[in-house]
Scaffold this active site. Structure first.
Site, PDB file in Angstrom:
ATOM      1  CG  HIS A 156     -49.135  23.348  -4.991  1.00  0.00           C
ATOM      2  ND1 HIS A 156     -48.676  23.220  -3.693  1.00  0.00           N
ATOM      3  CD2 HIS A 156     -49.731  24.562  -5.060  1.00  0.00           C
ATOM      4  CE1 HIS A 156     -49.011  24.299  -3.008  1.00  0.00           C
ATOM      5  NE2 HIS A 156     -49.643  25.145  -3.810  1.00  0.00           N
ATOM      6  CB  SER A 277     -33.256   2.549 -23.917  1.00  0.00           C
ATOM      7  OG  SER A 277     -33.286   1.230 -23.408  1.00  0.00           O
ATOM      8  CE  LYS A 283     -36.508   5.168 -21.469  1.00  0.00           C
ATOM      9  NZ  LYS A 283     -36.075   4.715 -20.147  1.00  0.00           N
ATOM     10  CG  ASN A 285     -33.154   7.403 -21.885  1.00  0.00           C
ATOM     11  OD1 ASN A 285     -34.380   7.316 -21.832  1.00  0.00           O
ATOM     12  ND2 ASN A 285     -32.354   6.366 -21.985  1.00  0.00           N
ATOM     13  CD  GLU A 290     -32.125  11.248 -16.858  1.00  0.00           C
ATOM     14  OE1 GLU A 290     -32.978  10.565 -16.315  1.00  0.00           O
ATOM     15  OE2 GLU A 290     -31.453  10.825 -17.816  1.00  0.00           O
TER      16      GLU A 290
END
Ligand code: ARG
Length: 457
Positions: A156, A277, A283, A285, A290
């Protein structure tokens, strides 16, 4: 543009219909298979005395020339032919004259297209197998590197039990091994030759379908000519196998993205596989992960597409089936690049041992081991569970971990506690003691790694 079927109809094809009907823009990807198939077909026609030696020689020379000219870029696909089969045959006839016109004896584009597609997907599937092996190796290597990293295992997405981090990575190795087996199994059904099914009913010529099947590396010719030209199960199967590969890649990507977040910090993203970014300088990424996760959508889409195209199609060939190619081609290309880049990204990933250990330390991840300790002292598991539950609840209220409770505090919960509890809840020991077959303990993971290396060797 000339049509292979010209002669039947008096009027020119409407320009829009012509454009709508054409498949050359995408089935040109099968030029090699189409030419190889035609070579085997003409060799068989000659061996069976159906065409003359001189026609056979001209056809073979012509086809070889077309193949090398396409490969070198001398011959391009901008002539407006209907499909790759028309392109090859019309070009051949242009080059070698009347001999080109006998090539299509005892054959139809219906068995030809099924043949080409099977040959193309066969080599694609082989490539996918290779890439899967590389990815499994990458997981195995990383698992070996991180076998003694203590990390939280989750259920979970809540910290559940301490594990060797290598165990988590080996879970992925197992998924991709099943994918590899699925590709191999799918290949058995791809690798059956439809050539000689002709339009749908076979032929009255004395052809030898076993000869062409063997020459083209198939295990056998298909045993029913209608099935031969209407079967696209192999497309749907590969589309499914690809989809499941993407499911696995996507689950891994999702974890990878979480691990690279500031909240987890199990992974410091490698500059080669992440971007910055344009506005937020802090940042990094996880674009690669993704994108892999995102591309799963189009691969599932191709599966839905082929299933829907086939649903309700009467036997045998229908033009609907021309819609089988773009989806599966895209599916294959997407899976290939996703497998390759995921393996490369994983290979250079440095996992943070310290942060994993920290995460494992503060989540009462060793609560089960407190209960198990009481069981070794003679308490029933359910009662031990209840006592441990109370301990955890009160620890949370006090802001303490299980390691920080004093002996007196433990004794308050149960007289069965003694100094041994501190060893029992030591995270490293908790992991070490998971020795059951396939468990998350260090030694168990080492065994898994050795077994997996043996399998993919
Ligand atoms: N371009 C067609 C396809 O991709 C080839 C088969 C055409 N056969 C036919 N009878 N029109 O499916």
């Amino acid at each position: 543009m000339d049509k292979l079927w010209a002669g039947k109809s008096a009027s020119e094809l409407d320009a829009l219909t012509d454009k709508f009907n054409r498949s050359l823009p995408f089935d040109k990807a099968m030029f090699k298979e189409d030419i190889t198939g035609s070579m085997a077909h003409s060799a068989m026609l000659y061996a069976k005395g159906i065409i003359s030696e001189s026609d056979y020689l001209k056809i073979t020379e012509g086809l070889k020339g077309i193949l090398s000219d396409i490969e070198s870029g001398v011959l391009t696909f901008d002539g407006g032919e209907e499909d790759i089969h028309s392109f090859v045959e019309l070009t051949l006839t242009k080059r070698v004259g009347e001999a080109g016109k006998v090539l299509h004896t005892a054959r139809s584009r219906n068995d030809q297209v099924a043949l080409d597609l099977r040959m193309k997907l066969r080599s694609d599937a082989e490539k996918i197998k290779e890439l899967l092996k590389k990815l499994i190796s990458a997981f195995v290597n990383k698992a070996e590197e991180t076998v003694d990293y203590v990390a939280p295992g989750y259920t979970h997405l809540q910290r559940a039990q301490p594990i060797s981090f290598g165990h988590q990575l080996m879970a992925y190795a197992n998924m991709f091994l099943r994918d590899l087996e699925r590709v191999e199994d799918c290949l058995k059904r791809i690798n059956v030759s439809p050539l000689g099914s002709c339009a749908l009913g076979g032929t009255t010529y004395d052809i030898d379908r076993f000869m062409t099947a063997e020459a083209l590396g198939f295990s056998r010719p298909c045993s029913n000519s209608i099935d031969g030209v209407s079967d696209r199960d192999f497309v749907a199967e590969l589309a499914f196998v690809n989809s499941l590969i993407m499911t696995h890649l996507s689950r891994f990507s999702e974890e990878y993205i979480l691990w690279s977040s500031f909240e987890f910090k199990y992974v410091d993203l490698d500059e080669r596989f992440s971007t910055g970014s344009s506005i937020m300088p802090q940042k990094k990424n996880p674009d690669v992960a993704e994108l892999v996760r995102g591309k799963t959508g189009r691969v599932y889409g191709s599966l839905m597409s082929i299933l829907t195209v086939l649903k309700g199609l009467p036997l045998a060939y229908n033009k609907d089936m021309q819609e089988d190619k773009e989806g599966i081609f895209d599916s294959v290309e997407t899976v290939k690049i996703c497998l390759e880049i995921s393996a490369e990204m994983l290979a250079v990933t440095v996992f943070n041992k310290e942060n994993m250990y920290k995460a494992a330390s503060r989540g009462f991840i060793n609560a089960t081991d407190v209960a198990d300790f009481l069981v070794t002292k003679g308490l029933e598991f359910r009662n031990a569970y209840k006592i441990t539950g109370r301990i955890v609840r009160e620890c949370i209220a006090m802001g303490k971990t299980l390691e920080e409770l004093s002996m007196d505090e433990y004794k308050n919960y149960s007289p069965l506690f003694d100094e041994g509890i501190y060893t029992a809840i030591d995270l490293t020991k908790c992991v070490k003691d998971r020795t059951s077959y396939g468990a998350a303990g260090f030694d168990s993971v080492k065994k898994q790694i050795a077994e997996m290396r043996e399998i993919i060797k």
